[in-house]
Motif scaffolding. Structure first.
Motif, PDB file in Angstrom:
ATOM      1  N   VAL A 293       0.855  -1.182   0.000  1.00  0.00           N
ATOM      2  CA  VAL A 293       0.000   0.000   0.000  1.00  0.00           C
ATOM      3  C   VAL A 293       0.894   1.235   0.000  1.00  0.00           C
ATOM      4  O   VAL A 293       1.830   1.333   0.802  1.00  0.00           O
ATOM      5  N   GLY A 294       0.616   2.138  -0.902  1.00  0.00           N
ATOM      6  CA  GLY A 294       1.346   3.396  -0.948  1.00  0.00           C
ATOM      7  C   GLY A 294       0.393   4.564  -1.081  1.00  0.00           C
ATOM      8  O   GLY A 294      -0.551   4.513  -1.882  1.00  0.00           O
ATOM      9  N   GLY A 295       0.608   5.599  -0.288  1.00  0.00           N
ATOM     10  CA  GLY A 295      -0.291   6.748  -0.330  1.00  0.00           C
ATOM     11  C   GLY A 295       0.450   8.049  -0.129  1.00  0.00           C
ATOM     12  O   GLY A 295       1.503   8.099   0.513  1.00  0.00           O
ATOM     13  N   ILE A 296      -0.099   9.094  -0.682  1.00  0.00           N
ATOM     14  CA  ILE A 296       0.473  10.420  -0.563  1.00  0.00           C
ATOM     15  C   ILE A 296      -0.671  11.433  -0.515  1.00  0.00           C
ATOM     16  O   ILE A 296      -1.682  11.272  -1.213  1.00  0.00           O
ATOM     17  N   SER A 297      -0.546  12.451   0.335  1.00  0.00           N
ATOM     18  CA  SER A 297      -1.608  13.448   0.435  1.00  0.00           C
ATOM     19  C   SER A 297      -1.033  14.761   0.955  1.00  0.00           C
ATOM     20  O   SER A 297       0.019  14.789   1.611  1.00  0.00           O
ATOM     21  N   ASN A 298      -1.757  15.828   0.676  1.00  0.00           N
ATOM     22  CA  ASN A 298      -1.388  17.151   1.178  1.00  0.00           C
ATOM     23  C   ASN A 298      -2.552  18.099   0.924  1.00  0.00           C
ATOM     24  O   ASN A 298      -3.451  17.802   0.142  1.00  0.00           O
ATOM     25  N   ARG A 299      -2.499  19.221   1.603  1.00  0.00           N
ATOM     26  CA  ARG A 299      -3.449  20.285   1.360  1.00  0.00           C
ATOM     27  C   ARG A 299      -2.682  21.547   0.969  1.00  0.00           C
ATOM     28  O   ARG A 299      -1.603  21.834   1.520  1.00  0.00           O
ATOM     29  N   PHE A 300      -3.259  22.304   0.025  1.00  0.00           N
ATOM     30  CA  PHE A 300      -2.585  23.463  -0.541  1.00  0.00           C
ATOM     31  C   PHE A 300      -3.470  24.700  -0.404  1.00  0.00           C
ATOM     32  O   PHE A 300      -4.641  24.609  -0.053  1.00  0.00           O
TER      33      PHE A 300
END
Length: 930
Positions: A293-300
């Motif tokens: 499982v690989g995940g990436i997230s952010n808020r801009f």
């Protein structure tokens, strides 16, 4: 049931009215009426009042606390925090008040505030975990997940069970189905040891609705409305809710309950996760299982824009072994336990490998007082399976050594565009969705070999299955390959829907406030199912290419022309493979020889590629169908609160469904269905509509205790295959569906009492009762006495038939549920890391099943000769529902210390009812499951 109106406009457009008086309105007028009431009624309830909003967070971690109870003391005004910990309370009159914030596991907060007319006040709240006096304790991972689940459950309008985000992530299960199975009243059906479908309160998967972000998922099954949950990874989820008592704003097609999955959204700050798991399969002694499982997230843009992407790749060996037996009664004596004889014994060794690829992409943007988001979920599963079978036909003294090999591809896609917007006390939620599923088997090969006279003359039909091996001949010289066939099937469903929900907060008096909710939904759905079956002929007199086929098969086996070219039989010894089934069922049973599956594929391709085989027209046609459904719904409901003492939620929902399905009507009396099958297209259109009242009441006499009551209505619509106008007339029987079958309607009664406090956690005792009208089942074989009543030709009088019917008797389903969620933060030393979740469910059900009894007597015919007279006696008997266990127990004991988490789980369910029969000794159940 004078409150329930059911307008049933099926084939004959007849109307059944369960009310003293009613009027039938067109669907657009009905929905417009609901909308008008929703818009006009609240105008009398509003004044220029203030509002307060903010966020509730953990003071140590700054994490939001979803499900916190926030209310204005001394009034009926309050709200629960959402998944981001945010709350909004409107309709506050000018003056000074106290804001109370409760969250199980944390200290209660009481904050003073003053508001003026139309003021919008911002109040963020930081809560402290409750430690022992003079100590500082950090909330552990499993305790955090438990607190979140408890508080969400307490904040819900209805009776729900919750699996929180933190609990899902702490020690994840193999798939989403396994996570749901930890909740009270829930059990699973399994394939290869893996949970695949959810059974809620003893009702089969097709009785339950599965949703992603409030969007109903497309069915993955060929004939019914069930959804395979093994494709959903728990790592993708923000939370899970199982709704057991419906409110008016929810789809009513959920007789057992609704399982709701929420897909994760991006949180503030850059985050990346990589998880790798490995596993061992004991049955095959394989170490090749893995999950990545690989995940990436952010808020801009000041956290307004969120982007999250995640992939999930896994491989699992889901091989299994199974046995089964069939029995009959040589003689029946009423009131006694009758002797049974074994007539068949089946052994299966399945080599099954599953590869799954899935992912989510979620983009959302925070608007002033709102949010817009796009959620995409995708999953593709490829299953390669080889099944070897060793089956005993003890009645005919034949042994079958068969099998199959092929791939299955299961694809699911759900996309949801959601918009949420608030204007003071008014809020609107709209979503536009598309959901798709495809179940495709590109090609399967099936084979069967027979050993005739396979058992000794002294075969004892009263023997146990494990004793049958002593009667087998195992004569390989008497084993012949009889058939090598291939098949292809394809099942697809897609649906598009538009849904809008409106909310309006209002105040009627100082302690009386509430929320008015109304809205509607429209959904269009399309389905297709196609099955093709290709035969490899064995009998020359029936298939013109049989001689050429046999010649080519022999040349494959012998490497070229030989004296075998004209042989008419295929000894099985020429087709044997190297695979052996060792230690079958842990050495308790013995498995026979197996075929070379690669050789079976070559034989099948000789049939397909060289034109020697034939598509079996009847088998390839009779089950094919296509169809569409249109669904329109509207509702209005109110959520009244009298302080914190009473919460009353009345509502009514209107639903109408139009269906159109296409099938075939044919005549196979010629017996040539393998090559020629006379048939013509058939079409069926129908519609039905329901008014469904839903009422909930919650009484909270103490801050630590409440009671919830619910009187609701839910539906179960017919299986897709039952709506298809399939009909086939054969020599002495008619295969058909009942095109007038009605949806089943359940009246549901729920009573739940809960005790909750920081030391206790949450302890709940509940009971439920379902009274189901028009429950659907496949009728037993009956004799056609009035063909005209079934729209059949007159010559079918006396033929046999079986078709789905509505039960004329009520089906009763009731049960009790106990649930305790707590952690021992108050114990000394290392014991404070313990976290306990345990629940118990006991289910009772009683349904009426049909029985057909054949009676034969000797009479004199018109010429005075003896003749047999056969008559049929139809009756019924009572038994529990199919797929129902009586008892379900879940225990999960977790322990957290210094960033390390461990959980020990126990799941038990007693035997599950799988097949009914008039004689109790002939009924089929599974073993208990641990």
């Amino acid at each position: 049931a004078s409150m329930i109106w059911i307008f049933d406009g099926q084939h004959k457009n007849h109307i059944r009215v369960f009310a003293k008086e009613s009027c039938v309105m067109s669907t657009p007028k009905t929905l417009l009426l609901i909308l008008a009431i929703g818009l006009l009624l609240p105008q009398i309830c509003f004044a220029a009042n203030a509002s307060i909003s903010g966020m509730v967070v953990d003071s140590q971690t700054e994490k939001p606390l979803p499900g916190a109870n926030v209310f204005v003391e001394g009034t009926g005004l309050g709200a629960a925090t959402d998944s981001d910990g945010k709350y909004e309370i409107h309709g506050i009159p000018p003056g000074s008040f106290h804001l109370i914030v409760n969250y199980i596991g944390f200290k209660k907060v009481r904050i003073s505030f003053t508001v003026t007319i139309n003021q919008k006040l911002q109040k963020d709240v930081r809560l402290d975990f409750i430690p022992l006096e003079g100590e500082s304790i950090v909330v552990t991972a499993q305790a955090e997940g438990q607190f979140e689940a408890i508080n969400k459950q307490l904040a819900a309008r209805s009776i729900v069970n919750v699996v929180s985000s933190a609990r899902i992530q702490e020690i994840p299960d193999a798939n989403a189905a396994e996570s749901v199975a930890r909740l009270p009243g829930v059990s699973l059906s399994r394939s290869g040891g893996e949970g695949t479908h959810v059974i809620i309160r003893g009702l089969s998967p097709k009785f339950n609705t599965i949703q992603i972000n409030d969007v109903k998922m497309a069915s993955t099954e060929s004939g019914d409305r069930g959804v395979n949950l093994s494709m959903i990874s728990p790592y993708m989820l923000e939370g899970i809710e199982v709704m057991k008592a419906l409110t008016a704003d929810q789809d009513a097609d959920a007789m057992g309950g609704t399982v709701g999955f929420r897909i994760k959204r991006a949180k503030p700050g850059f985050k990346q996760d990589v998880i790798f798991q490995g596993g061992h399969n004991q049955l095959r002694n394989s170490y090749q299982d893995y999950k990545l499982v690989g995940g990436i997230s952010n808020r801009f843009f000041s956290n307004r824009l969120g982007v999250l992407a995640q992939i999930d790749i896994e491989r699992r060996n889901r091989s299994s072994q199974s046995i089964g037996a069939g029995y009959s009664t040589p003689a029946i004596t009423a009131g006694e336990v009758n002797k049974i004889e074994i007539t068949s014994f089946n052994q299966d060794d399945i080599i099954r490998s599953k590869q799954r690829y899935g992912g989510t992409v979620v983009i959302d943007y925070d608007l002033p007082h709102g949010n817009i988001g796009l959620t995409n979920f995708f999953s593709h599963a490829l299953t390669n399976g080889t099944q070897y079978s060793d089956n005993y036909d003890l009645y005919h003294r034949i042994r079958h050594l068969g099998g199959s090999d092929g791939d299955n591809k299961l694809t699911s896609l759900t996309s949801v565009l959601e918009h949420e917007q608030s204007w003071g006390p008014f809020k609107i939620n709209t979503n536009l969705s598309y959901t798709f599923s495809e179940n495709h088997s590109p090609e399967n090969v099936l084979w069967d070999a027979e050993e005739v006279q396979a058992f000794t003359a002294d075969l004892d039909l009263s023997a146990q299955p494990s004793e049958l091996y002593s009667y087998t001949m195992n004569n390989i010289d008497n084993m012949f390959l009889r058939a090598v066939n291939s098949s292809v099937y394809y099942n697809k469903e897609y649906a598009a829907a538009l849904k809008s929900d409106f909310q309006l907060q209002f105040t009627l008096a100082k302690k009386v406030s509430g929320t008015l909710l109304f809205g509607g939904k429209y959904r269009f759905q399309d389905r297709n199912y196609d099955y093709s079956f290709f035969t490899a002929p064995q009998d020359g007199f029936r298939y013109p290419h049989s001689a050429a086929y046999k010649r080519d098969v022999w040349r494959l086996l012998m490497g070229g022309p030989s004296e075998y070219d004209t042989h008419t039989a295929f000894p099985f010894q020429f087709f044997l493979g190297d695979y052996t089934v060792d230690n079958f069922m842990q050495g308790n049973y013995q498995f026979g020889i197996t075929a070379d599956k690669n050789l079976m594929w070559e034989v099948a391709r000789i049939s397909t590629l060289n034109g020697n085989g034939e598509e079996h027209v009847y088998v390839s046609t009779i089950d094919d169908y296509s169809g569409s459904e249109r669904y329109a719904a509207g509702y209005i409901m109110a959520d009244f609160k009298y302080g914190s003492l009473i919460q009353f939620i009345p509502g009514v929902r209107y639903e109408k469904v139009w269906t159109e399905y296409n099938g075939v009507s044919g005549d196979s009396r010629g017996g040539w269905g393998s090559t020629v099958y006379p048939h013509e297209p058939a079409n069926s259109k129908r519609n039905n509509e329901f008014w469904l009242p839903q009422i909930h009441l919650r009484a909270k006499p103490f801050q630590w205790f409440d009671v919830r009551l619910a009187y609701t209505h839910s539906l179960n619509r017919p299986d897709y295959r039952w709506l298809v106008p399939t009909q086939d007339i054969s020599t002495k029987s008619v295969r058909m569906n009942n095109l007038n079958i009605k949806p089943a309607l359940s009246q549901n009664y729920d009573v739940y009492a809960s005790v909750y406090e920081n030391h206790i956690g949450l302890f709940t005792v509940g009971g439920f009762y379902k009274k189901i009208q028009d429950f659907m089942y496949q009728n037993s074989t009956t004799v056609i006495t009035d063909p005209a009543a079934l729209n059949l030709p007159a010559f079918t009088q006396g033929f046999f038939t079986s078709f789905p019917v509505n039960n004329q008797e009520m089906v009763d389903l009731w049960g009790i549920e106990l649930d305790w969620q707590t952690n021992f933060w108050y114990l000394p030393g290392v014991l404070r890391g313990l976290v306990l979740n345990t629940n118990y469910t006991h289910i009772f059900s009683e349904s009426t099943y049909p029985r057909t009894e054949t009676k034969t007597e000797w009479i004199e015919d018109e010429w005075g000769f003896p003749a047999q007279k056969v008559s049929y006696v139809y009756s019924t008997y009572r038994d529990r529902l199919i797929d129902q266990p009586d008892d379900i127990v879940n225990v999960a004991l977790g322990y957290d210390v210094a960033g390390f988490s461990v959980r020990l789980s126990l799941l038990y369910k007693n035997d599950i009812f799988k097949q009914t029969a008039f004689l109790p000794e002939m009924r089929v159940t599974t073993d208990d499951y641990w």
